[in-house]
Design an enzyme around this catalytic site. Structure first.
Site, PDB file in Angstrom:
ATOM      1  N   SER A   1       1.356  -0.958  -0.325  1.00 43.50           N
ATOM      2  CA  SER A   1       0.132  -0.094  -0.254  1.00 43.50           C
ATOM      3  C   SER A   1       1.002   0.968  -0.318  1.00 43.50           C
ATOM      4  O   SER A   1       1.959   0.988  -0.221  1.00 43.50           O
ATOM      5  CB  SER A   1      -1.240   0.278   1.664  1.00 43.50           C
ATOM      6  OG  SER A   1       0.061   0.368   2.342  1.00 43.50           O
ATOM      7  N   LYS A   2      -0.120   2.503  -0.151  1.00 42.63           N
ATOM      8  CA  LYS A   2       0.688   3.660  -0.157  1.00 42.63           C
ATOM      9  C   LYS A   2       1.874   3.555   0.918  1.00 42.63           C
ATOM     10  O   LYS A   2       2.949   4.173   1.122  1.00 42.63           O
ATOM     11  CB  LYS A   2      -0.223   4.845   0.099  1.00 42.63           C
ATOM     12  CG  LYS A   2      -0.724   4.868  -0.978  1.00 42.63           C
ATOM     13  CD  LYS A   2      -1.020   6.402  -1.354  1.00 42.63           C
ATOM     14  CE  LYS A   2      -1.740   7.216  -3.122  1.00 42.63           C
ATOM     15  NZ  LYS A   2      -3.503   6.571  -2.523  1.00 42.63           N
ATOM     16  N   ARG A   3       1.499   2.844   2.119  1.00 50.04           N
ATOM     17  CA  ARG A   3       2.649   2.552   3.174  1.00 50.04           C
ATOM     18  C   ARG A   3       4.028   2.533   2.496  1.00 50.04           C
ATOM     19  O   ARG A   3       4.667   3.025   3.742  1.00 50.04           O
ATOM     20  CB  ARG A   3       1.485   1.800   4.203  1.00 50.04           C
ATOM     21  CG  ARG A   3       1.039   2.794   5.586  1.00 50.04           C
ATOM     22  CD  ARG A   3       0.821   1.444   6.727  1.00 50.04           C
ATOM     23  NE  ARG A   3       0.225  -0.012   6.255  1.00 50.04           N
ATOM     24  CZ  ARG A   3       0.933  -0.437   6.180  1.00 50.04           C
ATOM     25  NH1 ARG A   3       2.134  -0.785   7.132  1.00 50.04           N
ATOM     26  NH2 ARG A   3       0.669  -1.882   6.037  1.00 50.04           N
TER      27      ARG A   3
END
Ligand code: GLU
Length: 480
Positions: free
Chosen positions: A253-255
């Site tokens: 994910s963007k994390r």
């Protein structure tokens, strides 16, 4: 045997992410390896979330990566249109067939009714699903509701107590029992078909022989198989490729940093390196060699060597692969690729002043330090910024014996400064002064750049030229 035909069918609800790009790539690799064809289809039935800008960005990303398709959006073909919202009339024919054969029916249940049913099932400890309430409506009841202006959905009736089996080319045999499944929607109340329905019609009509897609669609496959069955369509082969996890083994994910392809393009990762990196996420070549060109990957690719286990997105590996691909680029070519990054940097004016020769020395000086192209701006500061000293460099310059070395360097400095000449000159100086190479290189580096580490010294000096180099060294002698 029929020619192999695959498709990439993105929903234009966001930019092309690493996962989507990997799916597109595996389709492309199989098609190229098998001399088959690839179709690009846009699955835009989610009207709220689909956007033309995303479609354009996806296409741009695919082209950047080096993926080509002979049929579909941007390429044309005889099975178009290739955007699902432009195929509604085509779907209508098959919806009617399913209604006529009793495989599908109108459902007038409201959101509230469905929610109530869901809750009741949960309370009884059963799997929430649609229990088929509208299936029994008579023709009269249906007409009445339609006459009232109610907007129905159309549901597909799930065959009772059946097991569906997929012999997946990656996952092996997977079976699904229909007992816990509810009749599912194939046309929404706004008249737009759902993905599970449209995908089957399109894959069939477009002659797709192999459906290669992300594992998250595996659970959709039984519903699609039911529609294939009901319409008497020949089944394609399925291959569901594993999830991509972040380095912490959680779903990517963007994390985990940049997730879209354009972000990597803008940072200056090379398309061939990204192609190489993505290909290794789930697939592995037979030999040990991991740095491969697109042509080598195409020649070696097969679904048999695609792993079932999740792939892990490893940025360090991408960086390493990018560096290996960067090494193969000629300096002149690399210089052209780096220009736009320098022009956008705070050093645009300084770079403009360099002649061709000095520009190429600059590229030589820093090229080994680049992980991606945008890094260039981090490494040229030493060349263009005013001289300032790191603590360690200051200490080196205060050591005994430094000053004579620097003075000797200035006094014999050759007229012509090319990196090769400088290397020779420094060598002769080492001989003459009877010192260790590092006792010349280190003081020189510190005096001229203010740093103990940095780009290759002879190249660095060649970019400055004689006058500027001497000025810097003299400054250091005076200040320290
Ligand atoms: N439109 C779907 C997606 O973007 C594609 C699913 C498929 O390949 O069948 O996830």
């Amino acid at each position: 045997m029929n020619k192999l035909k695959v498709r990439f069918a993105p929903s234009p609800t966001g930019p092309l992410h690493i996962g989507g790009a990997r799916s597109a790539l595996f389709n492309y690799l199989l098609a190229e390896n098998q001399k088959g064809e690839m179709v690009l289809r846009i699955e835009d039935t989610d009207l709220d979330r689909s956007k033309r800008e995303y479609e354009e960005e996806i296409i741009e990303s695919l082209k950047w990566l080096g993926i080509e398709w002979a049929e579909g959006i941007g390429a044309g073909g005889e099975n178009g249109p290739y955007r699902q919202t432009e195929r509604l009339a085509i779907y209508q024919e098959y919806i009617q067939k399913l209604l006529d054969s009793g495989h599908a029916y109108y459902c007038f249940c409201t959101e509230e009714e469905l929610e109530k049913e869901r809750q009741a099932l949960i309370e009884r400890g059963e799997t929430p699903r649609y229990t088929g309430k509208c299936w029994g409506l008579t023709a009269e009841e249906r007409e009445q509701k339609l006459a009232q202006g109610l907007k129905p959905t159309i549901r597909f009736q799930i065959p009772a107590h059946k097991i569906y089996i997929v012999d997946d080319l990656v996952r092996g045999r997977v079976s699904f029992a229909t007992d816990d499944m509810g009749d599912f929607i194939i046309v929404k109340s706004d008249g737009i078909p759902t993905y599970n329905f449209a995908v089957v019609i399109d894959d069939f009509l477009m002659g797709i022989t192999h459906v290669i897609r992300a594992e998250e669609h595996l659970s959709n496959t039984p519903r699609q198989l039911m529609i294939y069955d009901a319409l008497n369509f020949k089944l394609p082969e399925f291959a569901h490729i594993s999830l991509i996890l972040g380095s912490d083994r959680q779903k990517m994910s963007k994390r985990h940093g940049a997730t879209s392809l354009v972000q990597y393009r803008d940072m200056g990762y090379l398309p061939a390196a990204m192609f190489n990196f993505l290909s290794l996420m789930g697939w592995s070549p037979e030999g040990e060699e991991e740095i491969l060109s697109p042509e080598e990957i195409i020649a070696a690719f097969s679904l048999e060597r695609v792993a079932k286990s999740p792939a892990v997105f490893d940025l360090d590996k991408l960086n390493w692969i990018n560096q290996q691909h960067l090494k193969k680029i000629e300096t002149e070519e690399l210089g052209k690729m780096l220009k736009p990054y320098l022009e956008k940097s705070g050093y645009a004016e300084e770079v403009k002043k360099l002649d061709e020769g000095k520009y190429s020395f600059l590229i030589e000086a820093v090229r080994d330090r680049l992980v991606c192209l945008s890094d260039i701006t981090k490494h040229v500061g030493v060349i263009f910024d005013d001289l300032s000293y790191e603590d360690e460099a200051r200490q080196v310059l205060q050591e005994d014996g430094v000053r004579p070395v620097l003075e000797a360097f200035i006094s014999g400095f050759p007229e012509l400064v090319s990196p090769d000449e400088l290397k020779k000159y420094i060598k002769s100086l080492i001989k003459e002064l009877k010192v260790k190479p590092k006792n010349v290189y280190m003081p020189l580096r510190c005096a001229i750049s203010g740093q103990t580490h940095g780009p290759d010294l002879p190249y660095l000096i060649s970019v400055w030229g004689k006058e500027e180099s001497i000025r810097r060294i003299k400054d250091s002698i005076q200040t320290l």
